[in-house]
Structure formats: C-alpha cells, structure tokens
Write a protein that holds these residues in place. Structure first.
Motif, PDB file in Angstrom:
ATOM      1  N   PRO A 167       5.109  -1.222   5.590  1.00 52.45           N
ATOM      2  CA  PRO A 167       4.411  -0.468   6.649  1.00 52.45           C
ATOM      3  C   PRO A 167       4.573   1.056   6.520  1.00 52.45           C
ATOM      4  N   MET A 168       5.588   1.519   5.803  1.00 48.91           N
ATOM      5  CA  MET A 168       5.808   2.954   5.626  1.00 48.91           C
ATOM      6  C   MET A 168       4.992   3.539   4.463  1.00 48.91           C
ATOM      7  N   VAL A 169       4.439   2.667   3.611  1.00 50.59           N
ATOM      8  CA  VAL A 169       3.697   3.131   2.434  1.00 50.59           C
ATOM      9  C   VAL A 169       2.303   3.584   2.878  1.00 50.59           C
ATOM     10  N   PRO A 170       1.923   4.821   2.548  1.00 49.28           N
ATOM     11  CA  PRO A 170       0.625   5.325   3.014  1.00 49.28           C
ATOM     12  C   PRO A 170      -0.571   4.713   2.281  1.00 49.28           C
ATOM     13  N   VAL A 171      -1.705   4.760   2.950  1.00 46.56           N
ATOM     14  CA  VAL A 171      -2.971   4.312   2.368  1.00 46.56           C
ATOM     15  C   VAL A 171      -3.227   5.097   1.086  1.00 46.56           C
ATOM     16  N   ASP A 172      -3.824   4.453   0.111  1.00 39.17           N
ATOM     17  CA  ASP A 172      -4.198   5.009  -1.198  1.00 39.17           C
ATOM     18  C   ASP A 172      -3.028   5.175  -2.161  1.00 39.17           C
ATOM     19  N   THR A 173      -1.841   4.664  -1.815  1.00 44.17           N
ATOM     20  CA  THR A 173      -0.722   4.691  -2.748  1.00 44.17           C
ATOM     21  C   THR A 173      -1.027   3.714  -3.891  1.00 44.17           C
ATOM     22  N   PRO A 174      -0.872   4.130  -5.149  1.00 39.69           N
ATOM     23  CA  PRO A 174      -1.134   3.231  -6.276  1.00 39.69           C
ATOM     24  C   PRO A 174      -0.153   2.055  -6.292  1.00 39.69           C
ATOM     25  N   VAL A 175      -0.699   0.859  -6.504  1.00 39.18           N
ATOM     26  CA  VAL A 175       0.102  -0.354  -6.617  1.00 39.18           C
ATOM     27  C   VAL A 175      -0.357  -1.139  -7.843  1.00 39.18           C
ATOM     28  N   VAL A 176       0.481  -2.078  -8.245  1.00 45.40           N
ATOM     29  CA  VAL A 176       0.162  -2.981  -9.347  1.00 45.40           C
ATOM     30  C   VAL A 176       0.318  -4.399  -8.830  1.00 45.40           C
ATOM     31  N   ALA A 195      -4.416  -1.114  -8.477  1.00 39.54           N
ATOM     32  CA  ALA A 195      -5.126  -1.042  -7.202  1.00 39.54           C
ATOM     33  C   ALA A 195      -4.531   0.079  -6.367  1.00 39.54           C
ATOM     34  N   HIS A 196      -5.069   0.269  -5.175  1.00 41.69           N
ATOM     35  CA  HIS A 196      -4.546   1.234  -4.210  1.00 41.69           C
ATOM     36  C   HIS A 196      -4.390   0.531  -2.880  1.00 41.69           C
ATOM     37  N   LEU A 197      -3.288   0.801  -2.211  1.00 45.43           N
ATOM     38  CA  LEU A 197      -2.980   0.150  -0.943  1.00 45.43           C
ATOM     39  C   LEU A 197      -4.000   0.515   0.125  1.00 45.43           C
ATOM     40  N   CYS A 198      -4.428  -0.502   0.861  1.00 45.16           N
ATOM     41  CA  CYS A 198      -5.302  -0.272   2.008  1.00 45.16           C
ATOM     42  C   CYS A 198      -4.484  -0.409   3.291  1.00 45.16           C
ATOM     43  N   LYS A 199      -3.849  -1.568   3.457  1.00 46.15           N
ATOM     44  CA  LYS A 199      -3.031  -1.789   4.649  1.00 46.15           C
ATOM     45  C   LYS A 199      -2.152  -3.008   4.435  1.00 46.15           C
ATOM     46  N   VAL A 200      -1.214  -3.193   5.350  1.00 43.79           N
ATOM     47  CA  VAL A 200      -0.376  -4.384   5.376  1.00 43.79           C
ATOM     48  C   VAL A 200      -0.656  -5.063   6.711  1.00 43.79           C
ATOM     49  N   THR A 201      -0.997  -6.353   6.651  1.00 44.07           N
ATOM     50  CA  THR A 201      -1.319  -7.074   7.882  1.00 44.07           C
ATOM     51  C   THR A 201      -0.053  -7.408   8.656  1.00 44.07           C
ATOM     52  N   GLU A 202      -0.209  -7.840   9.893  1.00 40.87           N
ATOM     53  CA  GLU A 202       0.944  -8.219  10.717  1.00 40.87           C
ATOM     54  C   GLU A 202       1.695  -9.402  10.134  1.00 40.87           C
ATOM     55  N   THR A 203       1.016 -10.228   9.332  1.00 39.69           N
ATOM     56  CA  THR A 203       1.668 -11.381   8.705  1.00 39.69           C
ATOM     57  C   THR A 203       2.306 -11.020   7.368  1.00 39.69           C
ATOM     58  N   GLY A 204       2.219  -9.746   6.959  1.00 43.00           N
ATOM     59  CA  GLY A 204       2.869  -9.303   5.729  1.00 43.00           C
ATOM     60  C   GLY A 204       1.998  -9.345   4.499  1.00 43.00           C
ATOM     61  N   VAL A 205       0.752  -9.756   4.624  1.00 41.50           N
ATOM     62  CA  VAL A 205      -0.152  -9.771   3.481  1.00 41.50           C
ATOM     63  C   VAL A 205      -0.569  -8.335   3.173  1.00 41.50           C
ATOM     64  N   ILE A 206      -0.594  -8.012   1.894  1.00 35.74           N
ATOM     65  CA  ILE A 206      -0.970  -6.667   1.470  1.00 35.74           C
ATOM     66  C   ILE A 206      -2.455  -6.666   1.117  1.00 35.74           C
ATOM     67  N   VAL A 207      -3.176  -5.727   1.679  1.00 33.23           N
ATOM     68  CA  VAL A 207      -4.601  -5.591   1.404  1.00 33.23           C
ATOM     69  C   VAL A 207      -4.785  -4.331   0.562  1.00 33.23           C
ATOM     70  N   VAL A 208      -5.516  -4.480  -0.548  1.00 30.23           N
ATOM     71  CA  VAL A 208      -5.743  -3.352  -1.450  1.00 30.23           C
ATOM     72  C   VAL A 208      -7.237  -3.143  -1.636  1.00 30.23           C
ATOM     73  N   PHE A 209      -7.581  -1.938  -2.035  1.00 31.48           N
ATOM     74  CA  PHE A 209      -8.966  -1.657  -2.386  1.00 31.48           C
ATOM     75  C   PHE A 209      -9.230  -2.262  -3.769  1.00 31.48           C
ATOM     76  N   ALA A 210     -10.339  -2.966  -3.918  1.00 29.73           N
ATOM     77  CA  ALA A 210     -10.652  -3.667  -5.167  1.00 29.73           C
ATOM     78  C   ALA A 210     -11.066  -2.698  -6.267  1.00 29.73           C
TER      79      ALA A 210
END
Length: 142
Positions: A66-75, A86-101
């Motif tokens: 939850p502390m990682v900002p939007v658009d942070t590069p991820v693998v 990819a780049h981080l979009c958000k983290v859901t309340e259930t802990g799933v990570i959503v990234v920009f495709a």
C-alpha cells in the motif's frame, strides 16, 4: 528455491561483468560497487558467508505494497520462469496487485489492467525494494 536460483539473473550479470558478488541491503550487487563496511557479507572470509547465503532457501521479504506509489516499475514472474515488466496501478483490499498491462503507465495506459498475486511480483528497482520493505532482512542472512 534457493537464493542462487532466485537471484540467478542478477548473479549472472555481476559475474559476466567480471565483478564478484556482494549483497547490500538485501540486494545482490557487484563487490566493486560498494564498500566492505556496507556489504551484508562483511567480515573475515566473506566468501564463506556468500556461499552459505547462496545455498539457503530464498525467503522473500514483505513489501509494504500500500505504500508503493502508482507507476512504480514492477516485475511479474510467470509460471514458465519468465518475467513481465509492468507498472503498479493499485493494490486491492484483498492484497491482489493490479498493474498496467504491456508496460504502460497511468499516463500511457489504454485502460488495460492485469492482476497478480504479491508472491509473483517484485519491485524492479533495488532502491524501491529497500525503501518499501517491511523488514530489512540483509540478504536473508538470519
């Protein structure tokens, strides 16, 4: 999975550059890139600590997602042992990570998103892995 298997790409990159492997703040780095006082393997016979670390089971440190900002590069690590940038979009309340495709960001996205589980996602930059981790494991030398 052992540390040497988990970090095989980083180890190969360091080895093929002609450098020796070191570890700083939980991240494999070239020995000549840091000082002995900042190396996680510091002390007498550091190569023995390196060998011990390489054969230990990899224990991922927890990222405070939850502390990682939007658009942070991820693998994202795939089931066939490949990875997707990819780049981080958000983290859901259930802990799933959503990234920009397709490596897109919030500025370049066309609305396509992908979901991934935290155990399959790593922060792409070493400094982000240090900055957003919950605990500092020092290359899992515990």
């Amino acid at each position: 999975m052992k540390n040497r298997e988990r970090f095989k790409d980083e180890i190969a990159l360091i080895a093929t550059s002609g450098d020796r492997l070191a570890c700083q703040d939980g991240t494999p780095v070239g020995c000549t890139d840091i000082t002995c006082t900042t190396c996680d393997f510091r002390g007498n016979e550091c190569w023995l600590k390196l060998r011990e670390w390489a054969e230990k089971e990899y224990v991922p440190f927890d990222i405070d997602w939850p502390m990682v900002p939007v658009d942070t590069p991820v693998v994202i690590h795939t089931a066939d042992d490949h990875f997707v940038k990819a780049h981080l979009c958000k983290v859901t309340e259930t802990g799933v990570i959503v990234v920009f495709a397709n490596g897109k960001t919030s500025w370049t996205t066309e609305g396509m998103l992908k979901r991934a589980y935290p155990e399959n996602v790593d922060l792409a930059r070493a400094e982000d892995r240090v900055k957003y981790r919950k605990e500092k494991d020092k290359c899992q030398m515990k």
